[in-house]
Motif scaffolding. Structure first.
Motif, PDB file in Angstrom:
ATOM      1  N   THR A 159      -7.451  -0.476  -8.321  1.00  0.00           N
ATOM      2  CA  THR A 159      -7.894  -1.864  -8.480  1.00  0.00           C
ATOM      3  C   THR A 159      -7.076  -2.806  -7.604  1.00  0.00           C
ATOM      4  OG1 THR A 159      -8.535  -1.365 -10.770  1.00  0.00           O
ATOM      5  CG2 THR A 159      -8.393  -3.680 -10.141  1.00  0.00           C
ATOM      6  N   VAL A 160      -5.759  -2.595  -7.535  1.00  0.00           N
ATOM      7  CA  VAL A 160      -4.920  -3.404  -6.636  1.00  0.00           C
ATOM      8  C   VAL A 160      -5.404  -3.254  -5.198  1.00  0.00           C
ATOM      9  CG1 VAL A 160      -2.627  -3.688  -5.643  1.00  0.00           C
ATOM     10  CG2 VAL A 160      -2.862  -3.383  -8.083  1.00  0.00           C
ATOM     11  N   LEU A 161      -5.692  -2.021  -4.789  1.00  0.00           N
ATOM     12  CA  LEU A 161      -6.134  -1.780  -3.414  1.00  0.00           C
ATOM     13  C   LEU A 161      -7.479  -2.440  -3.143  1.00  0.00           C
ATOM     14  CD1 LEU A 161      -5.046   1.939  -2.899  1.00  0.00           C
ATOM     15  CD2 LEU A 161      -3.894  -0.138  -2.119  1.00  0.00           C
ATOM     16  N   VAL A 193       0.832  -1.208   0.000  1.00  0.00           N
ATOM     17  CA  VAL A 193       0.000   0.000   0.000  1.00  0.00           C
ATOM     18  C   VAL A 193       0.862   1.251   0.000  1.00  0.00           C
ATOM     19  CG1 VAL A 193      -1.634   1.338   1.362  1.00  0.00           C
ATOM     20  CG2 VAL A 193      -1.994  -1.102   1.055  1.00  0.00           C
ATOM     21  N   ILE A 194       1.894   1.256   0.835  1.00  0.00           N
ATOM     22  CA  ILE A 194       2.798   2.412   0.878  1.00  0.00           C
ATOM     23  C   ILE A 194       3.395   2.660  -0.503  1.00  0.00           C
ATOM     24  CG2 ILE A 194       4.989   3.250   1.819  1.00  0.00           C
ATOM     25  CD1 ILE A 194       4.300   1.771   4.410  1.00  0.00           C
ATOM     26  N   THR A 195       3.807   1.591  -1.180  1.00  0.00           N
ATOM     27  CA  THR A 195       4.390   1.727  -2.514  1.00  0.00           C
ATOM     28  C   THR A 195       3.372   2.284  -3.499  1.00  0.00           C
ATOM     29  OG1 THR A 195       5.895  -0.122  -2.123  1.00  0.00           O
ATOM     30  CG2 THR A 195       5.469   0.474  -4.417  1.00  0.00           C
ATOM     31  N   TYR A 196       2.174   1.734  -3.485  1.00  0.00           N
ATOM     32  CA  TYR A 196       1.179   2.119  -4.488  1.00  0.00           C
ATOM     33  C   TYR A 196       0.688   3.553  -4.314  1.00  0.00           C
ATOM     34  CZ  TYR A 196       0.977  -2.844  -5.617  1.00  0.00           C
ATOM     35  OH  TYR A 196       1.287  -4.124  -5.981  1.00  0.00           O
ATOM     36  N   ILE A 197       0.418   3.966  -3.056  1.00  0.00           N
ATOM     37  CA  ILE A 197      -0.169   5.292  -2.883  1.00  0.00           C
ATOM     38  C   ILE A 197       0.849   6.400  -3.097  1.00  0.00           C
ATOM     39  CG2 ILE A 197      -1.966   4.453  -1.332  1.00  0.00           C
ATOM     40  CD1 ILE A 197      -0.436   5.538   1.014  1.00  0.00           C
ATOM     41  N   GLU A 201      -1.727  11.116 -11.948  1.00  0.00           N
ATOM     42  CA  GLU A 201      -2.584  12.296 -11.871  1.00  0.00           C
ATOM     43  C   GLU A 201      -3.933  11.944 -11.246  1.00  0.00           C
ATOM     44  OE1 GLU A 201      -4.438  15.794 -14.766  1.00  0.00           O
ATOM     45  OE2 GLU A 201      -3.206  14.194 -15.608  1.00  0.00           O
ATOM     46  N   GLY A 202      -4.322  12.719 -10.251  1.00  0.00           N
ATOM     47  CA  GLY A 202      -5.610  12.530  -9.610  1.00  0.00           C
ATOM     48  C   GLY A 202      -5.618  11.534  -8.463  1.00  0.00           C
ATOM     49  N   LEU A 203      -4.525  10.776  -8.273  1.00  0.00           N
ATOM     50  CA  LEU A 203      -4.519   9.758  -7.221  1.00  0.00           C
ATOM     51  C   LEU A 203      -4.600  10.392  -5.834  1.00  0.00           C
ATOM     52  CD1 LEU A 203      -4.320   6.817  -6.362  1.00  0.00           C
ATOM     53  CD2 LEU A 203      -1.828   6.994  -6.499  1.00  0.00           C
ATOM     54  N   SER A 206      -1.225   2.861 -13.970  1.00  0.00           N
ATOM     55  CA  SER A 206      -2.130   4.008 -13.960  1.00  0.00           C
ATOM     56  C   SER A 206      -2.803   4.133 -12.604  1.00  0.00           C
ATOM     57  CB  SER A 206      -3.208   3.834 -15.040  1.00  0.00           C
ATOM     58  OG  SER A 206      -4.062   2.747 -14.705  1.00  0.00           O
ATOM     59  N   LYS A 207      -3.515   5.244 -12.418  1.00  0.00           N
ATOM     60  CA  LYS A 207      -4.299   5.440 -11.202  1.00  0.00           C
ATOM     61  C   LYS A 207      -5.347   4.334 -11.058  1.00  0.00           C
ATOM     62  CE  LYS A 207      -7.782   8.226 -11.081  1.00  0.00           C
ATOM     63  NZ  LYS A 207      -8.686   9.393 -11.056  1.00  0.00           N
TER      64      LYS A 207
END
Length: 525
Positions: A341-343, A295-299, A304-306, A335-336
């Protein structure tokens, strides 16, 4: 009884010997697929959602090396017409992939080792089977099936563990996918399985928009189909547990409810519910180090817009997500939409299939998301959360100037989220500005009071000794006008049923000066 084949029913026996929530309704669903075109199922859910328990249950039900009738006595599956037909009628091969990834984490030939161990175990049960040079697992199973006329049941728990943990090594992933293809791509007389049941976190990986195993029916967090309530606890199941153990159902909802999986609008995390009952305490039990690090990596990914979407969801809003782009590979996030989707698959976000929106499901997940954000280098978001805490403190202290200034900052930070030209958009900014308040308050937008609708009402949770807040918003009118409306329509009267201590908060925005103003008064009956 083997290590991988015909393991018996002792594991499921241990499960039902304690507090067991009956999820055997899964059995008739799988029975309906046996020896049909739908015989291959891949059911994916986030961690701690009952996947392994379901796998052990199916092993106990199908395994012909044991008698499991008493284990299912009085359970839902026993009432189904298909129950007797398939009870303990198959040789079952059951594999937990995390066992191999734990033992052979640094071994490039992990797939070959795994295949050999299963073959050796199968041959102990069928010692008269002819073995030829270069035989693989499928060759052995086919020969057994051909001579005996029996088909196997294959259950693979955490099927995607190799891909998640070793997915950066193309040799390993290709070897593994090739093995699965070899086992499950047969047709006609080459089919050796009555059914295969795979569990995992991620759906089957897509290659050039097609699945590597497109003969599997997939039931995921995004598209659960008929498996919607087969894993996870339903509201009725949790309500019964709360009655039995004298637990507060509203707190259970706040902490662990919120997953909308298909038509099941209230699905709870079962692991956390049972831990809360065992400990008689509501807190976060669910997250694991692996998911937390992901989660830390992904966020932190700079799509743009995340950032705006994460802020809105922390504030209780929902955001649109296109889940069709994701290739079901945690190592390929482009992409965002892929991040969101992963989350969803990891359980950090819930998904509404009807509206194609994602959101943070409950307090347990919101707390972990906040921790993850604090552990990142995403300073603007960390600052937003800290500013929100300061805003709540200033509101409760009656510091009108500090409140107005904090909302000015929140407005400037979030103008990218929405147009700012009416009281509704002002309410949206206020919802974001008061993100932190969700830890201690139930927040209502457009709260019905009998004589109208208060713009924002914050009612303290049962274990919080703070005043309720009635907030009225005015666009191009004064904060005094907002307070007058609260008084005239007697908004606090209904709220007083919940708490006696109430603050009236009027907030206005002047379009010319681009400044907010605030008035705060204490309500007295």
């Amino acid at each position: 009884m083997g290590t991988y084949i015909n393991r018996g029913n002792s594991e499921f026996s241990d499960i039902v010997a304690h507090e067991y929530v009956d999820k055997t309704s899964l059995i008739p669903l799988i029975n309906a697929t046996l020896n049909s075109e739908s015989r291959y199922s891949c059911v994916t859910r986030c961690r701690r959602f009952g996947k392994s328990m379901a796998a052990k249950m199916l092993c106990a039900y199908y395994d012909k090396s044991c008698d499991s009738r008493e284990l299912f006595r009085g359970l839902k599956a026993e009432k189904d017409p298909s129950f007797e037909t398939h009870l303990n009628k198959y040789h079952v091969i059951c594999v937990d992939m995390t066992d191999f990834t734990t033992r052979f984490r640094n071994e490039r030939e992990i797939v070959k080792i795994m295949q050999q161990e299963i073959m050796d175990d199968v041959l102990k049960i069928f010692p008269d089977t002819e073995v030829k040079d270069r035989d693989d697992l499928m060759s052995i199973l086919y020969r057994i099936c051909e001579s005996s006329g029996e088909r196997f049941v294959m259950i693979i728990d955490e099927w995607d563990a190799i891909l998640r943990e070793m997915g950066s090594d193309d040799y390993i992933t290709t070897s593994y996918v090739d093995l699965l293809r070899r086992l499950f791509k047969g047709s006609g007389s080459n089919i050796v399985f009555a059914c295969a049941y795979l569990t995992g976190i991620l759906p089957i990986k897509k290659y050039n928009t097609e699945s590597a195993l497109n003969n599997f029916r997939e039931y995921s967090m995004v598209n659960p189909g008929r498996m919607a309530s087969a894993l996870g606890f339903t509201h009725d199941e949790v309500a019964e547990l709360c009655r039995k153990y004298d637990m507060d159902i509203s707190e259970m909802e706040r902490w662990y409810d919120g997953y909308r999986i298909g038509d099941s609008s209230h699905i709870y995390n079962p692991y956390s519910v049972m831990r809360a009952i065992d400990d008689n305490k509501f807190r976060s039990y669910w997250t694991t180090t692996g998911a937390y690090d992901s989660v830390i990596t992904y966020i932190q990914m700079n799509y743009e817009g995340l950032k705006d979407d994460i802020i809105r969801m922390l504030a209780g809003e929902r955001v649109y997500v296109d889940t069709t782009e994701f290739l079901n590979d945690m190592h390929i996030v482009r992409s965002k939409n892929d991040v969101l989707t992963v989350l969803i698959h990891l359980g950090y976000l819930a998904y509404d299939e009807d509206t194609q929106e994602c959101f943070i499901p409950n307090k347990e997940v919101a707390d972990e998301m906040n921790k993850a954000i604090k552990a990142t280098s995403w300073e603007p978001l960390v600052k937003t959360i800290q500013n929100s805490k300061n805003l709540l403190d200033a509101t409760i202290m009656g510091n009108e100037q500090a409140v107005a200034s904090a909302i000015d900052v929140a407005h400037d930070e979030n103008t990218s989220i929405l147009a700012y030209n009416d009281e509704n958009s002002l309410a949206c900014v206020l919802t974001v500005a008061y993100i932190w308040a969700r830890n201690e308050y139930v927040i209502h937008r457009e709260y019905a009071t009998g004589k109208g609708y208060a713009d924002l009402v914050m009612i303290p949770r049962r274990n919080v000794s703070k005043p309720a807040l009635v907030i009225e918003l005015k666009f191009n009118h004064s904060a005094d006008t907002a307070i007058d409306q609260i008084r005239q329509k007697n908004y606090p009267a209904q709220i007083a049923e919940y708490t006696g201590d109430i603050l009236l908060v009027g907030i206005s925005y002047d379009k010319e000066t681009k400044q907010h103003a605030c008035r705060i008064e204490r309500y007295r009956k």
